[in-house]
Motif scaffolding. Structure first.
Motif, mmCIF file in Angstrom:
data_model
loop_
_atom_site.group_PDB
_atom_site.id
_atom_site.type_symbol
_atom_site.label_atom_id
_atom_site.label_comp_id
_atom_site.label_asym_id
_atom_site.label_seq_id
_atom_site.Cartn_x
_atom_site.Cartn_y
_atom_site.Cartn_z
ATOM 1 N N SER A 67 3.238 7.505 13.734
ATOM 2 C CA SER A 67 3.061 6.290 12.944
ATOM 3 C C SER A 67 1.595 6.108 12.576
ATOM 4 O O SER A 67 0.698 6.767 13.122
ATOM 5 C CB SER A 67 3.527 5.073 13.756
ATOM 6 O OG SER A 67 2.626 4.827 14.837
ATOM 7 N N TYR A 68 1.374 5.188 11.663
ATOM 8 C CA TYR A 68 0.000 4.879 11.255
ATOM 9 C C TYR A 68 -0.844 4.461 12.453
ATOM 10 O O TYR A 68 -1.981 4.915 12.614
ATOM 11 C CB TYR A 68 0.024 3.764 10.207
ATOM 12 C CG TYR A 68 -1.327 3.116 9.982
ATOM 13 C CD1 TYR A 68 -2.343 3.812 9.328
ATOM 14 C CD2 TYR A 68 -1.582 1.818 10.411
ATOM 15 C CE1 TYR A 68 -3.582 3.230 9.118
ATOM 16 C CE2 TYR A 68 -2.816 1.221 10.201
ATOM 17 C CZ TYR A 68 -3.816 1.936 9.555
ATOM 18 O OH TYR A 68 -5.044 1.349 9.361
ATOM 19 N N LEU A 120 3.262 -1.858 11.755
ATOM 20 C CA LEU A 120 2.411 -2.419 10.709
ATOM 21 C C LEU A 120 2.997 -2.173 9.327
ATOM 22 O O LEU A 120 2.925 -3.041 8.450
ATOM 23 C CB LEU A 120 1.006 -1.813 10.806
ATOM 24 C CG LEU A 120 -0.028 -2.545 9.956
ATOM 25 C CD1 LEU A 120 -0.629 -3.693 10.751
ATOM 26 C CD2 LEU A 120 -1.120 -1.612 9.480
ATOM 27 N N ALA A 121 3.576 -0.992 9.100
ATOM 28 C CA ALA A 121 4.146 -0.684 7.784
ATOM 29 C C ALA A 121 5.231 -1.688 7.418
ATOM 30 O O ALA A 121 5.349 -2.099 6.258
ATOM 31 C CB ALA A 121 4.708 0.734 7.775
ATOM 32 N N GLN A 122 6.015 -2.088 8.380
ATOM 33 C CA GLN A 122 7.081 -3.055 8.119
ATOM 34 C C GLN A 122 6.502 -4.408 7.748
ATOM 35 O O GLN A 122 6.986 -5.081 6.828
ATOM 36 C CB GLN A 122 7.977 -3.176 9.356
ATOM 37 C CG GLN A 122 9.151 -4.131 9.184
ATOM 38 C CD GLN A 122 10.107 -4.069 10.352
ATOM 39 O OE1 GLN A 122 10.421 -2.985 10.846
ATOM 40 N NE2 GLN A 122 10.559 -5.220 10.819
ATOM 41 N N LYS A 134 12.308 3.882 2.985
ATOM 42 C CA LYS A 134 11.135 3.431 2.232
ATOM 43 C C LYS A 134 9.989 3.081 3.174
ATOM 44 O O LYS A 134 8.814 3.331 2.856
ATOM 45 C CB LYS A 134 11.504 2.238 1.354
ATOM 46 C CG LYS A 134 12.502 2.604 0.253
ATOM 47 C CD LYS A 134 12.820 1.415 -0.634
ATOM 48 C CE LYS A 134 13.788 1.813 -1.745
ATOM 49 N NZ LYS A 134 14.119 0.674 -2.630
ATOM 50 N N LEU A 135 10.324 2.482 4.304
ATOM 51 C CA LEU A 135 9.282 2.168 5.286
ATOM 52 C C LEU A 135 8.627 3.448 5.804
ATOM 53 O O LEU A 135 7.421 3.468 6.082
ATOM 54 C CB LEU A 135 9.867 1.381 6.459
ATOM 55 C CG LEU A 135 10.231 -0.080 6.178
ATOM 56 C CD1 LEU A 135 10.838 -0.706 7.423
ATOM 57 C CD2 LEU A 135 9.003 -0.858 5.733
ATOM 58 N N ALA A 190 2.202 7.108 4.098
ATOM 59 C CA ALA A 190 1.074 6.915 3.178
ATOM 60 C C ALA A 190 -0.117 6.297 3.916
ATOM 61 O O ALA A 190 -1.266 6.738 3.736
ATOM 62 C CB ALA A 190 1.496 6.019 2.016
ATOM 63 N N LEU A 191 0.144 5.315 4.744
ATOM 64 C CA LEU A 191 -0.929 4.696 5.524
ATOM 65 C C LEU A 191 -1.605 5.723 6.430
ATOM 66 O O LEU A 191 -2.842 5.781 6.515
ATOM 67 C CB LEU A 191 -0.368 3.551 6.368
ATOM 68 C CG LEU A 191 0.076 2.293 5.624
ATOM 69 C CD1 LEU A 191 0.880 1.379 6.554
ATOM 70 C CD2 LEU A 191 -1.132 1.538 5.056
ATOM 71 N N ALA A 192 -0.788 6.543 7.100
ATOM 72 C CA ALA A 192 -1.337 7.538 8.018
ATOM 73 C C ALA A 192 -2.152 8.601 7.283
ATOM 74 O O ALA A 192 -3.191 9.051 7.765
ATOM 75 C CB ALA A 192 -0.206 8.188 8.820
#
Length: 418
Positions: free
Chosen positions: A108-109, A204-206, A221-222, A228-230
């Motif tokens: 995860s990010y 955080l993405a959620q 999608k999440l 993308a964040l990571a």
């Protein structure tokens, strides 16, 4: 004259202050000015009061000074900063030696951020924001005009969060890491939600998804947003990251260092680039063909957004990773086809590959997000990298990020203006 010139046979040779001054053609006090600006390193003479200087470093500075005195100052591309964080090599990049795209695919990010900060993986870690920090940030953001952009809101939120933290001047590593783990979720929580029923919980993405679009937060999608964040956590010394290191070099606290990065990221050649690509894709989807849209962009002298990257001869690896995930989303198919049409059409003019801005644009355009959403994703993600670079800079000599200006104005002294 120097008593002993450095040579390959004497790589350990160090110069006295007098010798360094003679080699540089300056006064001894100017040598210490170079030290204070971070252009030279000095060491105390064992058992003595004087300083010594590495001969190779002095000679390199002398060569640079000679180039500048001949009217050929450095372009700025010569700036080099030692870092253990990100390494970019051809069409790949690495976080602390580990392939960044593989990290983003498997973690995860928040986990990737922890890896970048500490070199340790913390499975299942999540970031939470203290209520006082969120309240201060939301009050400040709510007071902004309605037309304020996402980076405006994030900058104000960062300043407000700083005022809620009386210990923000503690630059010890654990204190800065504590700041990072609360600042990032505070920035997200300060953004207005797109749905009244949105709840701040989960990864955080959620939480960020509900502030970018009113579309349901589907698992697939999440996953794309989290990846993308990571992927965007860090990218070596980008312009905003350099600004952060300059601030940290002056010992600005972490909130202020992040604010410096946010001040740079809004430029159309940096964090805001995906917004231009987003609007390009929407226009192509409306027209049904990339060719006339691209032709008009070229006719008006504009560069095609979402294409090319100075650090990658081929396709941006971040774009490649995101495109692979976007192919799994049925809703993304039209925007993805438009992006491929952009690449193929533009290739007739210049052989440029897709970059991460184009991939972000596919995500934002296909998810009902505003064109500025990519900028928000970029800023939130990169905050973790900025913190990592600030931490590195806190461990360096203060104020070393101080280049000298190359004066090219009128030769002094001049008469006072009337």
């Amino acid at each position: 004259m120097r008593d002993h010139a450095p040579s390959p046979a004497h790589p350990e040779r160090r110069l006295s202050t007098k010798e360094a001054a003679e080699l540089l053609g300056v006064k001894p006090e100017t040598v210490y000015a170079y030290v204070s600006r971070g252009q030279l390193n000095s060491s105390r003479t064992p058992g003595g009061r004087g300083s010594t200087f590495d001969a190779k470093e002095v000679e390199a500075l002398a060569r640079r000074n000679r180039r500048e005195s001949n009217g050929s100052p450095g372009s700025g591309g010569d700036l080099s900063v030692r870092t253990r964080l990100t390494f970019i090599d051809k069409d790949r990049y690495y976080f602390r030696g580990v392939d960044a795209t593989e990290l983003a695919a498997r973690h995860s990010y928040e986990e990737v951020a922890e890896w970048l900060w500490t070199g340790r993986m913390r499975p299942g870690t999540t970031f939470t924001a203290p209520a006082a920090s969120v309240e201060a940030a939301r009050r400040a953001v709510d007071a902004l005009p309605g037309h304020s952009g996402p980076t405006d809101r994030l900058r104000v939120a960062a300043v407000a969060a700083a005022t809620a933290d009386p210990l923000r001047f503690d630059l010890a590593e654990e204190a800065v890491l504590g700041t990072a783990r609360t600042l990032i979720p505070t920035l997200v929580a300060a953004l207005p939600p797109k749905r009244a029923t949105h709840r701040d919980e989960g990864p955080l993405a959620q939480r960020l998804w509900g502030r970018l679009t009113g579309h349901p937060a589907e698992k697939t999608k999440l996953r794309v947003l989290d990846t993308a964040l990571a992927l965007l956590v860090d990218h070596d010394l980008a312009a905003s990251t350099l600004a952060v290191r300059v601030a940290a070099s002056a010992r600005a606290h972490a909130y202020a260092a992040v604010s410096a990065g946010l001040g740079v990221i809004e430029g159309p050649l940096h964090g805001a680039a995906s917004g231009l690509a987003h609007r390009l894709l929407l226009e192509i989807l409306d027209v049904g063909d990339a060719a006339p849209v691209i032709a008009q962009e070229l006719r008006e002298g504009r560069r095609i957004p979402g294409l090319g990257h100075r650090l990658y001869p081929g396709e941006d690896p971040r774009a490649r990773a995101l495109f692979a995930l976007l192919e799994e989303l049925p809703d993304a198919a039209p925007a993805l086809a438009a992006a491929r049409d952009v690449v193929a059409t533009a290739a007739r003019h210049a052989p440029l590959h897709a970059n991460v801005d184009l991939a972000l644009a596919v995500l934002t355009a296909s998810s009902g997000m505003e064109s500025s959403a990519g900028e928000t994703i970029f800023a939130v993600a990169r905050t973790a990298g900025w913190i990592a670079h600030a931490l590195e800079e806190y461990g360096e000599r203060p104020l070393r990020m101080r280049p000298s200006g190359h004066y090219v104005g009128p030769k002094p002294p001049r008469q006072l203006p009337e």
